[in-house]
Design an enzyme around this catalytic site. Sequence first.
Site, PDB file in Angstrom:
ATOM      1  N   GLN A 186       1.134  -1.435   0.136  1.00 27.03           N
ATOM      2  CA  GLN A 186      -0.592   0.082  -0.333  1.00 27.03           C
ATOM      3  C   GLN A 186       0.637   1.263  -0.068  1.00 27.03           C
ATOM      4  OE1 GLN A 186      -3.807   0.995   0.238  1.00 27.03           O
ATOM      5  NE2 GLN A 186      -3.361  -1.476  -0.599  1.00 27.03           N
ATOM      6  N   GLU A 190      -3.195   5.736   1.282  1.00 23.88           N
ATOM      7  CA  GLU A 190      -2.949   7.196   1.057  1.00 23.88           C
ATOM      8  C   GLU A 190      -1.614   7.849   1.582  1.00 23.88           C
ATOM      9  OE1 GLU A 190      -7.671   8.208  -0.622  1.00 23.88           O
ATOM     10  OE2 GLU A 190      -7.194   7.354   2.344  1.00 23.88           O
TER      11      GLU A 190
END
Lengths: 325, 175, 693
Positions: free
Chosen positions: C593, C660
């Site tokens: 990620q 994010e």
Amino acid sequence: MNPFAFARADSLAAALAAVQRSPRAQFIAGGTNILDLMKDDVERPPILIDINALPLRTIEQRAGYIHIGALTRMSDVAAHPLIRAGFPMIAVALEESASPQLRNMASIGGNVLQRTRCPYFRDTATPCNKRHPGSGCGAIGGVNRMQAVLGTSEHCIATHASDVAVAFAALDAVLHIAHAGGMREVPINAFYREPGATPQVENVLAPGELIVGIAIPALPYGAHSTYVKARDRAQYEFALASAAVALDVRGGAIRAARIALGGVGTIPWRAREAEELLAGAPPTRASYERAAEVSLRGARGQGQNDFKIPLAKRVVVRALETVSA
Amino acid sequence: MSVPLAGAGAAQAQGLAMKGPQATAVTLTINGASRTITIEPRVTLLDAIRDYAGLTGTKKGCDQGTCGACTVMVNGRRIDSCLTLAMMHEGESITTIEGVANGDTLHPVQAAFIEHDGFQCGFCTPGQIVSAVAMLAEGHALNDETVRAQMSGNICRCGCYPHIVDAILEAGKPS
Amino acid sequence: MSIPTIGAPRSRVDGPDKVTGAAKYTCDRALPGMLHAVVVPSTIAYGRVVSIDDSQARNAQGVVLVMTHRNAPAVDQNKVGEQDAKLFLLQSDEVEFDRQPVAVVVAHTFEQAVHGADLVRVHYEMRTPQMALDSGTLFIPKQIFGAPAAHARGSAEPALASAHGKVANVYRTPTEHHNPMETHGTVAAWDGDELTIYDSTQWAFGVRTRLAGVFKIDPANIRVIAPFVGGAFGSKGTAWSHVPLAAMAARATGKPVKLLVTRPQMFGWVGHRPQTEQHVSAGASADGALVAMIHDVTNETSLSDEFVEPSAVFSRDLYAVPNYTMHQELRRLSISKPTYQRAPGESTGGFAVESAMDELAYELGIDPLELRLINYAERNPNNGKEYTSKKLRECYSQAAERFGWSKRTAPPRSMQRNGMLVGWGMATASRATHRGESHARITMHPDGNVVLAVGTIEQGTGSPTVYPQLAAEVLGIGHDRVRLEWGDTNLPEAPLAAGSQTAASVGSATVLAAQALRDRLASLGGKIPDDGITIEIDAKVDEAAENRYAQQAFGAHFAEVEVDPDLLHVRVSRFVGAYDVGRVLNAKTAGSQLVGAVVWGISMALYEKTRFDMRTGRIMNATLADYLVPTNADLPKPDLITVEDDDERVNPAGVRGMGEVAMCGSAAAVANAVYHATGVRVRELPITVEALL
């Protein structure tokens, strides 16, 4: 894609006869360009003639030139010892093109004939004099960052997309073209047409003709050549500007040079004036910068692509420095 | 079979056996097995594999040769199956992702992808793996820079590139 | 409450499926008798459809139906929820953006449908589209994520005016398109009044709700199945027009319909990150302490919807600056509705603010990292709340150490290597933590195996691996004894899988459910009944507890670029980052990620831009060849770590979101590195050759 009929030609004669009988039929080799254009609804041939069975895949040394069969795949041309040793600019230009998968599929003849990437050409919703004569040029005044600065007209500013054609232009390659009546030869530098008032006419290939081979004339200093391609990302992108160069340096002076530009012309742009300027000049950066300046003479930016002019000059200098190192 | 082309205004191309434009029988050899499907000439190899042969492992990312998700091997060479016609590959040996493993045993590339987490959403993964298997047979030097360049025909939007490179370097080590 | 730190780098359980091609996505679904549908998108950006000649299309072989605004069934395309988009379901002749659906062609095969669509001739009355940002009609939003869209503390203007050192500049980020590798697509099938939808979506339950509203049917009659999603990044968080269009086509034909969005159509009606123009001013005293910051943001929105790209949230919540003003406004253009794209607000705002901080550092003659440390906020500067945890100092120091920042020479163009200009830049990462309500059902079977059922989706974040890991830890059993069932509205309801919130939401529900199961088993003396044990949990978000503390994920990015001094090609050669995300559930998937988010930040800095023909509003780079995303050759191997943070206050899962945060500010790290290498400050993304010439 439109519905079409499909036939596999088992000989050159059969292939030529087929398109004679059906003038709207088109040849398909690797298919990466024609099928792409058919998916965009830009090309709509009712018949495709598969020519892949034709024996046009050899690369061999002949008297005075290297012959490349037109159906040889880009990856195979790039890997061939004759090409790698004799004309590195061809190998590099090919290896910097497209992706490994596409290089395995696309024929060298098809690559030379590939049509522009201009988005207005490929988008049937926008005006394009090449696709639809008289409809206008959407790129002029539109999104034109990738378009040409050399060889343009008020009707068309589309960039020629092939990398290897630039190398072929630098090397005075000759296209061997077959037609129903026999064969003819056309130097690549006489093959392409600038758009002028008829952008839909891109080259001198007549209906029913088929490129069967490409001849690379012997060039003693061809081994001292390279191709430099500037682009935004490192791979899998067409050129912002590129240069294929070869230099013959002996006794501390340049005896001869070949320079052709890509990514900046509506056709592969052979820079003969720059070559003449280099003859006899010292192999220095100053010489190369003068040559680069001259090779972009007449360049006209369209707004978003103005940067290509200084960039192309730097690419030429880089290529010449690389090959003389 | 010769067929008049409605609306094409073209004469029949006598002398060459024409197929289509309507669907005809096409036999493809996929992963060693022969399959006969009934398809129009305009069916790409990708759509033939996915929709007609029912092998949905190969993915359609763009359908226009810009992403590599549709990579398959034909006679051991990697290609983008979306930009070629199924009909052009009769008699050739086609390998899809479903044919990479050896029965229940994963190919070293597949195992390495799992070990190094060379995927996230997994959509580009079949194309990455087939491309990598073919690439390893092409005989390039096995280092970071070369692998990256040689795998640049396979776009990954999840950003798995570094792990993909690690996986390929591991799988490519002489055992 | 404390649970053992897990974090084991367990390989993905869906790995074998994904590496063998067995994992099924919506586009892989085939139903008996299924038809294929293709959208006909508009070729103008603003105006109306005057006539449609579909006779050739209707008569083309294999075409079953051509649906246009003249014959489409009446449905309700108006938005219901605040986050809904206006849909374009062939209910009128109005055209509001380029590539708006104006017809749907349904045929027996994909080829027949595509060709049929090519045969549809649409005639338009074109009006002049509004394409320039500053020419659009102004809209001032009141709120962003429940907070005021305009906010001030102290008195920024006078403080700025009297600041010892100051910078004031305009930063621009372009329109971007998500371009996940799997395009959008839907398979719709009616059985009487019951609708089954297979959809590539981040929120099966959201799709169900929207379709219920469109067709005026009971949500209980709609089932949405979304197992594997081939990437989303925010583009699949809402049901876009093709979803109900597929259902309309299925109803009209009486057959299942598969409608796949083509890659060029991905630039049409499925959302994008809006362009921003950000004015950032920052003033500091001579010792580097910020005295004022002003952050004004304008982003584009569509004619019918209001979407705020909350870039100013980044500056509002980060540095200890006493005098601060933020203002967000929208300009209506002839574009489709923008939506959330990975790290909405904090990625675009991160670029502007972290570039401004770098410019301020140079203005003051202070090291950029030092300037961040001087302005470190112990408490959230916006609301004064204590953080659940904040290990940003550790991020700065660990990343700087790994990167070798102390060896940096400050002047631009002072570092070289092998003939290339070398630049080192850094930036702060900050991303708000979100959490939504989630349900979960956990069942222990008599054999001791456990099934965890949650209707969430898997888009690459690792759901099938991570939640079973969490449950297994709580239950004290092996990971391989727990299996996740997911991707179906028949399962317990999960929130939208976006905003880095899934681990916090579904993870918390998982922990609570597993704890309840563990407790129930204990109360039974460890004996599992013959019909097993089933626990259903509704993990609501306790607003008061959530609002007691500030919750943010943090990090520090350090980027090195090599720039060719003549050809001006920029390459990111090194990237080091350290991130504080609370608890890491699985080191392997977490690492991916982080890498993915960094890749997106680099991509934003150097490659991505949607290019409009400003005269017509048509997007002219609607392919993956012309819209640039990085290739494998463009990226280094990033060196990314998480700092230890056993955050016990944030949520039962202990996580603060990590999908994010590594994209927030990473574009600025690259841009700052480019400045350091070249001496050219580029304030508009992407950084291109022409910007450096």
